[in-house]
Scaffold this active site. Sequence first.
Site, mmCIF file in Angstrom:
data_model
loop_
_atom_site.group_PDB
_atom_site.id
_atom_site.type_symbol
_atom_site.label_atom_id
_atom_site.label_comp_id
_atom_site.label_asym_id
_atom_site.label_seq_id
_atom_site.Cartn_x
_atom_site.Cartn_y
_atom_site.Cartn_z
ATOM 1 N N HIS A 155 45.699 45.088 48.865
ATOM 2 C CA HIS A 155 44.288 45.020 48.931
ATOM 3 C C HIS A 155 43.747 46.461 48.479
ATOM 4 O O HIS A 155 42.269 46.661 48.257
ATOM 5 C CB HIS A 155 43.872 44.854 50.345
ATOM 6 C CG HIS A 155 43.919 43.218 50.856
ATOM 7 N ND1 HIS A 155 42.935 42.572 50.852
ATOM 8 C CD2 HIS A 155 44.973 42.808 51.355
ATOM 9 C CE1 HIS A 155 43.435 41.473 51.412
ATOM 10 N NE2 HIS A 155 44.900 41.478 51.591
ATOM 11 N N ASP A 363 38.258 52.705 45.458
ATOM 12 C CA ASP A 363 38.262 51.579 46.099
ATOM 13 C C ASP A 363 38.918 50.368 45.562
ATOM 14 O O ASP A 363 39.085 50.374 44.301
ATOM 15 C CB ASP A 363 36.902 51.217 46.551
ATOM 16 C CG ASP A 363 36.667 51.142 48.194
ATOM 17 O OD1 ASP A 363 37.674 50.629 48.790
ATOM 18 O OD2 ASP A 363 35.554 51.048 48.625
#
Length: 467
Positions: A155, A363
Amino acid sequence: MSRLVVVSNRIADPRKTAAGGLAVALAEVLNGTGGLWFGWSGKIVDATEGDDVHFMQAGPVKLATVDLSQVDHDDFYLGYSNGVLWPVFHYRLDLADFDAGYIAGYRRVNQLFARKLMPLLQPDDVIWVHDYHLIPLAAELRALGCQQRIGFFLHIPLPPPLIVAAIPGHDWLIRALFAYDLVGFQSQADLAHFAGYVESEAHAQPLGDGRWRAFGRTVHAGAFPIGIDVEEFTQLTQAPEAMEMYERMKREYSRRRLLVGVDRLDYSKGLPQRMRAFREFLQKNPDLRSSATLIQIASPSREDVEAYSDLLHELESLCGSINGNFGELDWMPVRYIHRTVARARLPGLFRASQVALVTPLRDGMNLVAKEYLTAQDEEDPGVLVLSRFAGAAEQLREALLVNPYDTEGTAAAILLALQMPLEERRLRHQAMMKTIRQYDVHWWCDSFLNALQEAQAEEKGTSWLRL
Protein backbone atom coordinates in the site's frame (compact mmCIF):
# COMPACT_ATOMS: atom_id res chain seq x y z
CA MET A 1 -15.63 -20.06 -5.71
CA SER A 2 -12.48 -20.28 -3.61
CA ARG A 3 -12.56 -18.81 -0.13
CA LEU A 4 -10.65 -15.52 0.26
CA VAL A 5 -8.26 -15.30 3.19
CA VAL A 6 -7.10 -11.74 3.92
CA VAL A 7 -4.06 -11.16 6.12
CA SER A 8 -3.10 -7.71 7.38
CA ASN A 9 -1.48 -6.23 10.45
CA ARG A 10 -4.84 -4.96 11.73
CA ILE A 11 -8.28 -6.23 10.86
CA ALA A 12 -11.71 -4.62 10.70
CA ASP A 13 -15.31 -5.76 10.67
CA PRO A 14 -16.24 -5.65 6.94
CA ARG A 15 -19.86 -4.92 7.85
CA LYS A 16 -18.85 -1.49 9.12
CA THR A 17 -17.92 0.86 6.28
CA ALA A 18 -16.53 3.33 8.81
CA ALA A 19 -13.80 0.78 9.46
CA GLY A 20 -11.87 2.17 6.51
CA GLY A 21 -11.04 1.72 2.87
CA LEU A 22 -9.61 -1.79 3.07
CA ALA A 23 -12.71 -3.13 4.83
CA VAL A 24 -14.96 -1.45 2.26
CA ALA A 25 -12.94 -2.89 -0.59
CA LEU A 26 -12.89 -6.43 0.72
CA ALA A 27 -16.37 -6.65 2.23
CA GLU A 28 -18.13 -7.85 -0.93
CA VAL A 29 -15.72 -10.66 -1.79
CA LEU A 30 -15.22 -11.71 1.85
CA ASN A 31 -18.96 -11.89 2.42
CA GLY A 32 -19.48 -13.70 -0.88
CA THR A 33 -16.97 -16.44 -0.10
CA GLY A 34 -17.50 -16.75 3.65
CA GLY A 35 -13.94 -15.50 3.95
CA LEU A 36 -11.39 -15.34 6.74
CA TRP A 37 -9.58 -12.17 7.87
CA PHE A 38 -6.49 -12.79 9.96
CA GLY A 39 -4.25 -10.30 11.79
CA TRP A 40 -3.13 -8.74 15.04
CA SER A 41 -5.83 -8.17 17.67
CA GLY A 42 -4.44 -4.79 18.63
CA LYS A 43 -3.78 -6.11 22.13
CA ILE A 44 -0.40 -6.27 23.86
CA VAL A 45 -0.23 -9.04 26.48
CA ASP A 46 2.29 -10.51 28.85
CA ALA A 47 4.54 -13.05 27.11
CA THR A 48 3.34 -15.76 29.53
CA GLU A 49 -0.29 -15.40 28.42
CA GLY A 50 0.27 -17.47 25.29
CA ASP A 51 -0.49 -16.80 21.64
CA ASP A 52 -3.88 -18.40 21.08
CA VAL A 53 -6.00 -17.43 18.10
CA HIS A 54 -9.17 -15.49 18.94
CA PHE A 55 -12.21 -15.83 16.71
CA MET A 56 -15.19 -13.59 16.06
CA GLN A 57 -17.94 -14.01 13.49
CA ALA A 58 -18.85 -10.93 11.42
CA GLY A 59 -21.79 -12.15 9.36
CA PRO A 60 -20.42 -14.79 6.97
CA VAL A 61 -16.85 -13.61 7.60
CA LYS A 62 -14.64 -15.13 10.29
CA LEU A 63 -12.22 -12.75 12.00
CA ALA A 64 -9.16 -14.43 13.52
CA THR A 65 -6.61 -12.52 15.61
CA VAL A 66 -3.51 -13.10 17.69
CA ASP A 67 -2.13 -10.97 20.51
CA LEU A 68 1.46 -9.71 20.63
CA SER A 69 3.84 -9.44 23.54
CA GLN A 70 5.35 -6.06 24.32
CA VAL A 71 8.73 -7.15 22.95
CA ASP A 72 7.20 -8.49 19.72
CA HIS A 73 5.11 -5.34 19.24
CA ASP A 74 8.07 -3.04 19.85
CA ASP A 75 10.44 -4.94 17.54
CA PHE A 76 7.98 -5.91 14.80
CA TYR A 77 5.62 -2.93 14.63
CA LEU A 78 7.37 0.07 16.11
CA GLY A 79 10.88 -1.10 15.33
CA TYR A 80 11.30 -2.74 11.94
CA SER A 81 7.96 -1.97 10.25
CA ASN A 82 7.73 1.69 11.22
CA GLY A 83 11.29 2.45 12.26
CA VAL A 84 13.00 0.97 9.19
CA LEU A 85 10.62 0.06 6.36
CA TRP A 86 8.26 3.04 6.61
CA PRO A 87 10.96 5.76 6.41
CA VAL A 88 13.04 3.95 3.78
CA PHE A 89 10.03 3.21 1.56
CA HIS A 90 9.15 6.91 1.83
CA TYR A 91 12.71 7.86 0.79
CA ARG A 92 13.78 8.99 4.28
CA LEU A 93 16.99 7.08 4.91
CA ASP A 94 17.98 9.71 7.46
CA LEU A 95 15.11 8.66 9.75
CA ALA A 96 15.62 4.89 9.55
CA ASP A 97 16.93 3.11 12.66
CA PHE A 98 19.11 0.46 11.00
CA ASP A 99 21.23 -0.44 14.02
CA ALA A 100 18.67 -1.47 16.61
CA GLY A 101 18.41 -5.14 15.59
CA TYR A 102 14.64 -5.08 15.05
CA ILE A 103 14.77 -7.47 12.11
CA ALA A 104 14.73 -10.56 14.37
CA GLY A 105 11.43 -9.44 15.88
CA TYR A 106 10.02 -8.71 12.43
CA ARG A 107 10.82 -12.25 11.31
CA ARG A 108 9.60 -13.71 14.61
CA VAL A 109 6.13 -12.15 14.32
CA ASN A 110 5.80 -13.16 10.66
CA GLN A 111 6.67 -16.71 11.71
CA LEU A 112 4.05 -16.49 14.47
CA PHE A 113 1.42 -15.34 11.97
CA ALA A 114 2.34 -18.20 9.62
CA ARG A 115 2.16 -20.83 12.37
CA LYS A 116 -1.21 -19.63 13.58
CA LEU A 117 -2.72 -19.13 10.12
CA MET A 118 -1.56 -22.42 8.60
CA PRO A 119 -4.02 -24.72 10.49
CA LEU A 120 -6.92 -22.45 9.50
CA LEU A 121 -6.34 -22.77 5.76
CA GLN A 122 -8.40 -24.85 3.36
CA PRO A 123 -6.85 -26.50 0.27
CA ASP A 124 -8.45 -24.20 -2.31
CA ASP A 125 -8.09 -20.92 -0.38
CA VAL A 126 -6.79 -17.80 -2.10
CA ILE A 127 -4.64 -15.78 0.32
CA TRP A 128 -4.20 -12.01 0.01
CA VAL A 129 -1.51 -10.47 2.23
CA HIS A 130 -1.41 -6.71 2.77
CA ASP A 131 1.39 -4.22 3.26
CA TYR A 132 4.92 -3.80 4.47
CA HIS A 133 4.43 -5.37 7.90
CA LEU A 134 4.05 -8.82 6.33
CA ILE A 135 6.45 -8.96 3.37
CA PRO A 136 7.99 -12.32 4.44
CA LEU A 137 4.71 -14.01 5.39
CA ALA A 138 4.36 -16.07 2.22
CA ALA A 139 7.92 -17.36 2.59
CA GLU A 140 7.13 -18.47 6.14
CA LEU A 141 3.92 -20.13 4.96
CA ARG A 142 5.76 -21.90 2.12
CA ALA A 143 8.31 -23.19 4.64
CA LEU A 144 5.41 -24.82 6.51
CA GLY A 145 4.19 -26.48 3.31
CA CYS A 146 1.57 -23.99 2.13
CA GLN A 147 0.71 -24.65 -1.53
CA GLN A 148 -2.22 -22.25 -1.86
CA ARG A 149 -2.08 -19.28 -4.17
CA ILE A 150 -0.82 -16.19 -2.32
CA GLY A 151 -0.89 -12.55 -3.42
CA PHE A 152 0.71 -9.51 -1.81
CA PHE A 153 -0.22 -5.84 -2.13
CA LEU A 154 2.08 -3.01 -1.02
CA HIS A 155 0.00 0.00 0.00
CA ILE A 156 3.00 2.32 0.41
CA PRO A 157 5.57 3.35 -2.23
CA LEU A 158 8.48 1.16 -3.28
CA PRO A 159 11.58 3.34 -3.69
CA PRO A 160 14.27 3.01 -6.38
CA PRO A 161 16.71 0.07 -6.17
CA LEU A 162 19.59 1.98 -4.59
CA ILE A 163 17.37 3.21 -1.75
CA VAL A 164 16.03 -0.31 -1.13
CA ALA A 165 19.62 -1.55 -1.17
CA ALA A 166 20.43 0.70 1.79
CA ILE A 167 18.40 -1.60 4.06
CA PRO A 168 20.62 -4.14 5.84
CA GLY A 169 19.33 -7.53 4.66
CA HIS A 170 17.49 -6.00 1.69
CA ASP A 171 18.24 -9.07 -0.42
CA TRP A 172 16.40 -11.28 2.07
CA LEU A 173 13.45 -8.92 2.12
CA ILE A 174 12.97 -8.71 -1.64
CA ARG A 175 13.72 -12.41 -2.12
CA ALA A 176 10.74 -13.07 0.15
CA LEU A 177 8.47 -11.48 -2.47
CA PHE A 178 9.24 -14.40 -4.79
CA ALA A 179 7.30 -16.68 -2.46
CA TYR A 180 4.16 -14.92 -3.68
CA ASP A 181 2.35 -15.73 -6.89
CA LEU A 182 1.41 -12.09 -7.49
CA VAL A 183 2.85 -8.86 -6.09
CA GLY A 184 0.81 -5.69 -6.55
CA PHE A 185 1.89 -2.05 -6.34
CA GLN A 186 0.04 1.27 -6.32
CA SER A 187 1.71 2.79 -9.38
CA GLN A 188 3.67 2.09 -12.52
CA ALA A 189 6.61 3.90 -10.93
CA ASP A 190 6.63 1.45 -8.01
CA LEU A 191 6.43 -1.48 -10.44
CA ALA A 192 9.39 -0.06 -12.38
CA HIS A 193 11.40 0.19 -9.17
CA PHE A 194 10.60 -3.44 -8.38
CA ALA A 195 11.69 -4.52 -11.87
CA GLY A 196 14.86 -2.49 -11.58
CA TYR A 197 15.73 -4.02 -8.23
CA VAL A 198 15.06 -7.67 -9.03
CA GLU A 199 16.93 -7.45 -12.33
CA SER A 200 19.97 -5.55 -11.04
CA GLU A 201 20.28 -6.87 -7.49
CA ALA A 202 18.66 -10.31 -7.62
CA HIS A 203 19.63 -11.00 -11.28
CA ALA A 204 16.05 -12.05 -11.98
CA GLN A 205 15.22 -13.06 -15.53
CA PRO A 206 12.43 -10.94 -17.06
CA LEU A 207 9.96 -13.23 -18.82
CA GLY A 208 7.62 -10.54 -20.15
CA ASP A 209 3.96 -9.96 -19.31
CA GLY A 210 4.85 -8.81 -15.81
CA ARG A 211 6.76 -11.96 -14.83
CA TRP A 212 10.22 -12.40 -13.35
CA ARG A 213 12.09 -15.58 -12.47
CA ALA A 214 14.60 -15.95 -9.65
CA PHE A 215 15.33 -18.27 -6.72
CA GLY A 216 13.64 -21.16 -8.52
CA ARG A 217 10.27 -19.40 -8.78
CA THR A 218 8.39 -17.14 -11.12
CA VAL A 219 6.54 -14.15 -9.66
CA HIS A 220 3.95 -12.01 -11.40
CA ALA A 221 3.87 -8.29 -10.58
CA GLY A 222 1.67 -5.40 -11.64
CA ALA A 223 0.29 -1.97 -10.78
CA PHE A 224 -3.18 -1.97 -9.22
CA PRO A 225 -3.94 1.59 -8.06
CA ILE A 226 -6.42 1.51 -5.21
CA GLY A 227 -9.61 3.54 -5.52
CA ILE A 228 -12.52 4.61 -3.35
CA ASP A 229 -16.12 3.45 -3.18
CA VAL A 230 -17.59 6.35 -5.18
CA GLU A 231 -21.21 5.47 -4.44
CA GLU A 232 -20.55 5.09 -0.70
CA PHE A 233 -18.69 8.40 -0.48
CA THR A 234 -21.34 10.19 -2.54
CA GLN A 235 -23.97 8.97 -0.10
CA LEU A 236 -21.77 10.12 2.77
CA THR A 237 -21.57 13.56 1.15
CA GLN A 238 -25.37 13.79 1.06
CA ALA A 239 -25.86 12.50 4.63
CA PRO A 240 -27.01 14.87 7.42
CA GLU A 241 -23.64 15.21 9.18
CA ALA A 242 -21.84 16.18 5.99
CA MET A 243 -24.60 18.55 4.88
CA GLU A 244 -24.62 20.23 8.29
CA MET A 245 -20.84 20.72 8.06
CA TYR A 246 -21.16 22.11 4.53
CA GLU A 247 -23.85 24.63 5.50
CA ARG A 248 -21.93 25.71 8.59
CA MET A 249 -18.72 26.24 6.65
CA LYS A 250 -20.56 28.25 3.99
CA ARG A 251 -22.11 30.47 6.67
CA GLU A 252 -18.94 31.01 8.69
CA TYR A 253 -16.78 31.65 5.64
CA SER A 254 -19.28 33.48 3.44
CA ARG A 255 -16.66 36.20 2.81
CA ARG A 256 -13.74 33.80 2.44
CA ARG A 257 -12.49 31.19 0.00
CA LEU A 258 -11.56 27.96 1.73
CA LEU A 259 -8.55 25.78 1.08
CA VAL A 260 -8.37 22.43 2.83
CA GLY A 261 -5.73 19.88 3.76
CA VAL A 262 -6.50 16.61 5.55
CA ASP A 263 -3.59 14.40 6.54
CA ARG A 264 -2.13 12.24 9.25
CA LEU A 265 0.69 14.01 11.05
CA ASP A 266 3.50 12.24 9.23
CA TYR A 267 6.78 13.43 7.77
CA SER A 268 5.80 11.91 4.41
CA LYS A 269 2.86 14.32 4.03
CA GLY A 270 4.91 17.48 3.38
CA LEU A 271 3.00 19.62 5.89
CA PRO A 272 5.80 22.11 6.69
CA GLN A 273 6.48 22.53 2.97
CA ARG A 274 2.76 23.16 2.40
CA MET A 275 2.68 25.84 5.07
CA ARG A 276 5.72 27.56 3.60
CA ALA A 277 4.06 27.55 0.18
CA PHE A 278 0.89 29.08 1.65
CA ARG A 279 3.00 31.71 3.40
CA GLU A 280 4.69 32.47 0.06
CA PHE A 281 1.24 32.79 -1.54
CA LEU A 282 0.18 35.30 1.12
CA GLN A 283 3.39 37.30 0.76
CA LYS A 284 3.09 37.59 -3.02
CA ASN A 285 -0.65 38.25 -3.15
CA PRO A 286 -1.49 40.85 -0.50
CA ASP A 287 -4.80 41.64 -2.23
CA LEU A 288 -6.01 38.09 -1.54
CA ARG A 289 -4.87 37.81 2.06
CA SER A 290 -8.14 38.43 3.84
CA SER A 291 -10.15 36.39 1.35
CA ALA A 292 -8.39 32.99 1.64
CA THR A 293 -8.33 30.66 4.65
CA LEU A 294 -6.53 27.33 4.86
CA ILE A 295 -8.09 24.71 7.12
CA GLN A 296 -5.39 22.14 7.87
CA ILE A 297 -6.38 18.97 9.72
CA ALA A 298 -3.39 16.95 10.95
CA SER A 299 -4.55 13.85 12.79
CA PRO A 300 -2.27 12.66 15.62
CA SER A 301 0.16 9.89 14.69
CA ARG A 302 2.98 8.20 16.68
CA GLU A 303 3.69 11.26 18.78
CA ASP A 304 5.94 9.31 21.14
CA VAL A 305 8.47 9.01 18.29
CA GLU A 306 11.02 11.85 18.18
CA ALA A 307 10.66 12.52 14.44
CA TYR A 308 6.91 13.02 14.88
CA SER A 309 7.17 15.26 17.92
CA ASP A 310 9.72 17.39 16.05
CA LEU A 311 7.30 17.62 13.12
CA LEU A 312 4.45 18.61 15.43
CA HIS A 313 6.48 21.43 16.95
CA GLU A 314 7.64 22.65 13.53
CA LEU A 315 4.09 22.68 12.16
CA GLU A 316 2.69 24.48 15.20
CA SER A 317 5.46 27.07 14.94
CA LEU A 318 4.81 27.66 11.23
CA CYS A 319 1.04 28.01 11.69
CA GLY A 320 1.54 30.40 14.60
CA SER A 321 4.05 32.45 12.63
CA ILE A 322 1.77 32.74 9.58
CA ASN A 323 -1.20 33.78 11.70
CA GLY A 324 0.92 36.23 13.68
CA ASN A 325 2.42 37.86 10.61
CA PHE A 326 -0.61 37.99 8.33
CA GLY A 327 -3.70 37.66 10.54
CA GLU A 328 -6.21 40.41 11.20
CA LEU A 329 -8.68 40.92 14.03
CA ASP A 330 -11.44 39.37 11.92
CA TRP A 331 -9.35 36.84 9.94
CA MET A 332 -6.76 34.16 10.58
CA PRO A 333 -5.14 32.70 7.45
CA VAL A 334 -4.64 29.21 8.91
CA ARG A 335 -6.98 27.15 11.03
CA TYR A 336 -4.82 24.31 12.27
CA ILE A 337 -6.64 21.35 13.83
CA HIS A 338 -4.51 18.70 15.52
CA ARG A 339 -7.10 16.02 16.12
CA THR A 340 -9.08 13.48 14.16
CA VAL A 341 -12.23 14.78 12.50
CA ALA A 342 -15.07 12.28 12.04
CA ARG A 343 -15.12 10.77 8.56
CA ALA A 344 -18.84 11.52 8.24
CA ARG A 345 -18.14 15.28 8.46
CA LEU A 346 -15.23 15.46 6.03
CA PRO A 347 -17.28 15.37 2.79
CA GLY A 348 -19.06 18.55 3.91
CA LEU A 349 -15.74 20.28 4.52
CA PHE A 350 -14.45 19.10 1.14
CA ARG A 351 -17.54 20.35 -0.68
CA ALA A 352 -17.28 23.78 0.95
CA SER A 353 -13.62 24.18 -0.03
CA GLN A 354 -12.59 25.78 -3.33
CA VAL A 355 -9.13 24.20 -3.24
CA ALA A 356 -7.66 21.00 -1.78
CA LEU A 357 -3.93 20.87 -1.06
CA VAL A 358 -2.76 17.25 -1.30
CA THR A 359 0.99 17.73 -1.40
CA PRO A 360 2.84 14.78 0.17
CA LEU A 361 6.57 14.40 -0.31
CA ARG A 362 5.86 10.76 -1.10
CA ASP A 363 2.65 8.72 -0.92
CA GLY A 364 1.60 5.30 -2.15
CA MET A 365 -1.75 6.61 -3.43
CA ASN A 366 -3.52 9.21 -1.26
CA LEU A 367 -7.27 8.69 -1.27
CA VAL A 368 -8.03 12.15 0.14
CA ALA A 369 -7.47 13.48 -3.39
CA LYS A 370 -10.15 11.16 -4.76
CA GLU A 371 -12.54 11.80 -1.89
CA TYR A 372 -12.24 15.58 -2.31
CA LEU A 373 -13.12 15.35 -6.00
CA THR A 374 -16.05 13.00 -5.34
CA ALA A 375 -17.53 15.41 -2.78
CA GLN A 376 -17.58 18.36 -5.20
CA ASP A 377 -20.60 20.00 -6.79
CA GLU A 378 -20.20 19.03 -10.46
CA GLU A 379 -21.65 22.38 -11.55
CA ASP A 380 -19.19 24.41 -9.47
CA PRO A 381 -16.28 22.10 -8.52
CA GLY A 382 -13.19 22.97 -6.56
CA VAL A 383 -9.60 22.52 -7.73
CA LEU A 384 -7.19 19.80 -6.64
CA VAL A 385 -3.55 20.82 -6.11
CA LEU A 386 -1.71 17.50 -6.08
CA SER A 387 1.88 16.49 -5.47
CA ARG A 388 3.49 14.76 -8.42
CA PHE A 389 5.02 12.38 -5.86
CA ALA A 390 1.66 10.93 -4.77
CA GLY A 391 0.63 7.70 -6.47
CA ALA A 392 -2.66 9.39 -7.36
CA ALA A 393 -0.79 11.74 -9.71
CA GLU A 394 -0.43 8.93 -12.27
CA GLN A 395 -4.22 8.80 -12.61
CA LEU A 396 -5.30 12.38 -11.87
CA ARG A 397 -3.35 14.19 -14.56
CA GLU A 398 -5.93 16.98 -14.77
CA ALA A 399 -5.11 18.15 -11.25
CA LEU A 400 -2.63 21.00 -10.78
CA LEU A 401 0.46 18.87 -10.29
CA VAL A 402 3.18 20.43 -8.14
CA ASN A 403 6.59 19.69 -6.71
CA PRO A 404 6.05 20.15 -2.93
CA TYR A 405 9.73 20.97 -2.48
CA ASP A 406 9.26 23.98 -4.79
CA THR A 407 7.79 26.62 -2.50
CA GLU A 408 7.31 29.27 -5.18
CA GLY A 409 5.87 26.79 -7.69
CA THR A 410 3.32 25.49 -5.18
CA ALA A 411 2.38 29.04 -4.18
CA ALA A 412 1.80 29.86 -7.86
CA ALA A 413 -0.42 26.78 -8.20
CA ILE A 414 -2.51 27.94 -5.23
CA LEU A 415 -3.08 31.28 -6.96
CA LEU A 416 -3.94 29.54 -10.23
CA ALA A 417 -6.42 27.28 -8.42
CA LEU A 418 -8.20 30.21 -6.77
CA GLN A 419 -8.45 32.09 -10.08
CA MET A 420 -9.34 29.19 -12.38
CA PRO A 421 -12.40 29.87 -14.58
CA LEU A 422 -15.53 27.82 -14.01
CA GLU A 423 -15.44 26.08 -17.40
CA GLU A 424 -11.88 24.88 -16.88
CA ARG A 425 -12.72 23.66 -13.39
CA ARG A 426 -15.65 21.68 -14.77
CA LEU A 427 -13.59 20.08 -17.56
CA ARG A 428 -10.79 19.05 -15.21
CA HIS A 429 -13.24 17.70 -12.64
CA GLN A 430 -15.22 15.71 -15.22
CA ALA A 431 -12.07 14.07 -16.58
CA MET A 432 -10.80 13.09 -13.13
CA MET A 433 -14.18 11.79 -11.98
CA LYS A 434 -14.36 9.58 -15.06
CA THR A 435 -11.07 7.99 -13.98
CA ILE A 436 -12.12 7.72 -10.33
CA ARG A 437 -15.39 5.98 -11.27
CA GLN A 438 -13.70 3.61 -13.70
CA TYR A 439 -10.90 2.62 -11.33
CA ASP A 440 -12.83 2.51 -8.08
CA VAL A 441 -12.18 0.29 -5.10
CA HIS A 442 -14.23 -2.56 -6.57
CA TRP A 443 -12.14 -2.48 -9.77
CA TRP A 444 -9.02 -2.61 -7.59
CA CYS A 445 -10.22 -5.64 -5.67
CA ASP A 446 -11.56 -7.51 -8.72
CA SER A 447 -8.56 -6.80 -10.94
CA PHE A 448 -6.05 -7.94 -8.32
CA LEU A 449 -7.94 -11.13 -7.46
CA ASN A 450 -8.50 -11.96 -11.13
CA ALA A 451 -4.78 -11.54 -11.78
CA LEU A 452 -4.00 -13.72 -8.77
CA GLN A 453 -6.31 -16.45 -10.03
CA GLU A 454 -4.50 -16.41 -13.37
CA ALA A 455 -0.99 -16.29 -11.91
CA GLN A 456 0.80 -19.61 -12.18
CA ALA A 457 3.72 -20.31 -9.89
CA GLU A 458 5.88 -22.65 -11.95
CA GLU A 459 7.61 -24.25 -8.98
CA LYS A 460 6.43 -24.67 -5.41
CA GLY A 461 9.63 -25.92 -3.80
CA THR A 462 10.84 -25.80 -0.19
CA SER A 463 13.82 -23.51 -0.70
CA TRP A 464 12.13 -21.03 1.65
CA LEU A 465 13.19 -23.10 4.68
CA ARG A 466 16.53 -21.25 4.65
CA LEU A 467 15.27 -17.81 3.66
